[in-house]
Design an enzyme around this catalytic site. Structure first.
Site, PDB file in Angstrom:
ATOM      1  N   TYR A 237     -14.868  10.434  -0.713  1.00  0.00           N
ATOM      2  CA  TYR A 237     -13.767  10.312  -1.668  1.00  0.00           C
ATOM      3  C   TYR A 237     -13.846  11.360  -2.781  1.00  0.00           C
ATOM      4  O   TYR A 237     -12.905  11.508  -3.567  1.00  0.00           O
ATOM      5  CB  TYR A 237     -13.715   8.897  -2.251  1.00  0.00           C
TER       6      TYR A 237
ATOM      7  N   ARG B 163       0.833  -1.204   0.000  1.00  0.00           N
ATOM      8  CA  ARG B 163       0.000   0.000   0.000  1.00  0.00           C
ATOM      9  C   ARG B 163       0.872   1.260   0.000  1.00  0.00           C
ATOM     10  O   ARG B 163       0.540   2.251  -0.639  1.00  0.00           O
ATOM     11  CB  ARG B 163      -0.947  -0.013   1.204  1.00  0.00           C
TER      12      ARG B 163
ATOM     13  N   ASN C  29     -10.319  -4.487  -1.671  1.00  0.00           N
ATOM     14  CA  ASN C  29     -10.369  -3.293  -2.518  1.00  0.00           C
ATOM     15  C   ASN C  29      -9.444  -3.419  -3.718  1.00  0.00           C
ATOM     16  O   ASN C  29      -8.528  -4.232  -3.698  1.00  0.00           O
ATOM     17  CB  ASN C  29      -9.948  -2.073  -1.680  1.00  0.00           C
TER      18      ASN C  29
ATOM     19  N   HIS D 274     -16.924   4.434  -3.835  1.00  0.00           N
ATOM     20  CA  HIS D 274     -16.098   5.608  -3.516  1.00  0.00           C
ATOM     21  C   HIS D 274     -16.327   6.755  -4.515  1.00  0.00           C
ATOM     22  O   HIS D 274     -15.511   7.680  -4.582  1.00  0.00           O
ATOM     23  CB  HIS D 274     -14.608   5.243  -3.410  1.00  0.00           C
TER      24      HIS D 274
ATOM     25  N   CYS E  53     -18.811  -2.095   0.696  1.00  0.00           N
ATOM     26  CA  CYS E  53     -18.100  -0.957   1.273  1.00  0.00           C
ATOM     27  C   CYS E  53     -19.063  -0.304   2.250  1.00  0.00           C
ATOM     28  O   CYS E  53     -20.241  -0.125   1.930  1.00  0.00           O
ATOM     29  CB  CYS E  53     -17.715   0.045   0.188  1.00  0.00           C
TER      30      CYS E  53
HETATM   31  C1  G6P Z   1     -12.795   3.406   4.341  1.00  0.00           C
HETATM   32  C2  G6P Z   1     -13.079   2.841   2.973  1.00  0.00           C
HETATM   33  C3  G6P Z   1     -12.369   1.520   2.790  1.00  0.00           C
HETATM   34  C4  G6P Z   1     -10.884   1.693   3.037  1.00  0.00           C
HETATM   35  C5  G6P Z   1     -10.656   2.304   4.408  1.00  0.00           C
HETATM   36  C6  G6P Z   1      -9.192   2.658   4.604  1.00  0.00           C
HETATM   37  O1  G6P Z   1     -13.383   2.603   5.305  1.00  0.00           O
HETATM   38  O2  G6P Z   1     -14.444   2.662   2.739  1.00  0.00           O
HETATM   39  O3  G6P Z   1     -12.608   1.019   1.510  1.00  0.00           O
HETATM   40  O4  G6P Z   1     -10.221   0.458   2.954  1.00  0.00           O
HETATM   41  O5  G6P Z   1     -11.405   3.484   4.570  1.00  0.00           O
HETATM   42  O6  G6P Z   1      -8.977   2.992   5.938  1.00  0.00           O
HETATM   43  P1  G6P Z   1      -7.506   3.029   6.544  1.00  0.00           P
HETATM   44  O7  G6P Z   1      -7.694   3.242   7.981  1.00  0.00           O
HETATM   45  O8  G6P Z   1      -6.866   1.718   6.182  1.00  0.00           O
HETATM   46  O9  G6P Z   1      -6.828   4.184   5.850  1.00  0.00           O
HETATM   47 MN    MN Z   2     -14.688   1.339   0.947  1.00  0.00          MN
END
Ligand code: G6P
Ligand code: MN
Length: 422
Positions: free
Chosen positions: A245, A90, A141, A192, A162
């Site tokens: 988003y 990531r 994702n 998103h 989601c």
């Molecule tokens: C939200 C989105 C998810 C994403 C997450 C990331 O919940 O809907 O799709 O994976 O944020 O969160 P993080 O804490 O990993 O940045």
């Molecule tokens: Mn999501």
């Protein structure tokens, strides 16, 4: 009944366990086949699950697997919630595009494109190995691209999830001073990239343009997931509610500047907190009545997934916002697109409700995102480099051919070990 959880060592697992506890009566006697390639994390989370179920009298059987075959064997539901390459990958997804002046964004951005290239081959393997009548309930994702690839190239039954809409609706309820539990918003579009121009309070539609016109832009308060100040600014211009988003599309260059100033990626921030987080979960998993924190996946994540499984299993025909084949529900998008939309979820799967067109100010943008996602899905399935380049060129953050080439070349090189199709 058997539910396979692929990625059960994830830091989001405490929320999934809580979700299962909420519905323990409806799922009594179910086997939870927990799979992860990270054995120590799987060990922590399965111990936590077993002890939480035992302490609260829930009749689940928990099995632990590092091999896919045994986990999937005989499963009715396959809940996928993993990140191929983990947070180290990531970090690359987030940082490679940023070097070239583009927000990486691990789901909606070109970072999400690189993640799709890694996620899709694993999901296709899972779809091929799962029982043919199993439902794949996918959280991996980018959920829309992954769901599209599985739906179009395998015969598997798949539904993409989601829970962003829940947290976003809650944020808007707070901003508008309305009770969250009495609101229902029709979030429609793509994962998103959803928009809500119809919101009801106790079933009566709100006059959103008027409510938004009266709203003051709040200062600060941004979290990694939500930025109320920018969202209000945007909503006042649009006259309806944007998904959080939307910030990356409408404030792209400001976000580039902020991320550069910040200096670390979100992946690095999470990596820094994870060892202590797992230590706390490990200690808690040994307590007589474990009550772990939900610093990861703190929203609706786990509850939502379990509710979707229950809706499918018990034929509840429950109204839920999911990612599924459009079939005309959102008239501005292709019939065979995977859209995020309210649907009635029952035994035969989600039946999207007729929602009409997307609001004009975001219609073209959402159609452009769909064009990108379709190309990304094709590239992830086939490993065709030209299609991959076209996907990045079509991405609304990128557009420039040379920038697309640089992100693609560096991304493919950095993730080589996870890209069998290229
Ligand atoms: C939200 C989105 C998810 C994403 C997450 C990331 O919940 O809907 O799709 O994976 O944020 O969160 P993080 O804490 O990993 O940045
Ligand atoms: Mn999501």
């Amino acid at each position: 009944m058997k539910i396979a959880i692929i990625g059960a060592g994830s830091g989001y697992m405490p929320g999934v366990i809580r979700g299962l506890l909420h519905r323990a009566g409806d799922l009594a006697g179910t086997e939870l086949a927990c799979h992860d390639i990270d054995a120590p994390h799987l060990d922590v989370m399965t111990r936590l699950a077993r002890n939480m179920f035992a302490a609260r009298g829930a009749s689940f059987t928990v099995t632990a697997h590092t091999g896919l075959e045994a986990a999937l064997d005989g499963a009715s539901y396959v809940f996928t919630t993993f990140r191929p390459g983990g947070l180290a990958a990531r970090h690359l997804d987030e940082s490679i595009p940023l070097k070239h002046g583009v927000v990486g964004q691990e789901t909606a951005g070109p970072g999400g494109f690189l993640m799709a290239l890694r996620s899709v081959p694993v999901l296709l393997e899972i779809a091929g190995a799962a029982p043919p009548d199993a439902w794949i309930v996918n959280y991996t994702n980018p959920t829309n691209i992954v769901t599209d690839a599985v739906a179009r190239t395998t015969g598997a039954r798949v539904i993409g999830l989601c829970d962003q809409f829940a947290g976003d609706t809650e944020m808007w309820a707070g901003l508008l001073g309305l009770p969250f539990d009495r609101l229902e918003a029709d979030w429609i579009g793509l994962n998103h990239a959803t928009w809500a121009s119809r919101v009801r309070l106790d079933g009566t539609e709100l006059d959103l343009p008027r409510l938004l016109a009266d709203l003051d832009v709040p200062g600060g308060g941004a979290t990694p997931w939500r930025d109320p100040s920018r969202m209000v600014e945007l909503a006042k211009a649009l006259g309806f509610l944007p998904n959080s988003y939307a910030k990356y599309y409408f404030f792209h260059d400001d976000v580039v500047r902020e991320l550069r100033e910040k200096g670390t990626t979100r992946a690095q921030d999470i990596l820094a907190m994870l060892p202590a987080y797992y230590e706390r979960i490990d200690a808690e998993s040994r307590a007589p009545d474990p009550d772990p924190s939900r610093e990861r996946g703190g929203g609706e994540h786990g509850e939502f997934a379990v509710d979707v499984i229950c809706a499918l299993h018990r034929d509840e025909n429950r109204r839920m916002i999911v990612n599924t084949r459009n079939g005309g529900a959102v008239s501005s998008l292709d019939d065979d697109a995977i859209v995020e939309t309210p649907a009635l979820v029952g035994r035969s799967g989600p039946v999207p409700l007729t929602m009409g067109p997307l609001p004009a100010p975001v219609r073209g943008l959402t159609q452009a995102i769909h064009a990108y996602e379709r190309l990304a899905s094709d590239a992830a399935v086939t490993g065709d480099r030209r299609t991959a380049l076209q996907a990045l060129m079509a991405h609304p953050f990128v557009r420039s051919k040379h920038t697309a080439e640089r992100i693609l070349d560096e991304g493919l090189a950095a993730h080589r070990a996870h890209l069998p199709q290229f």
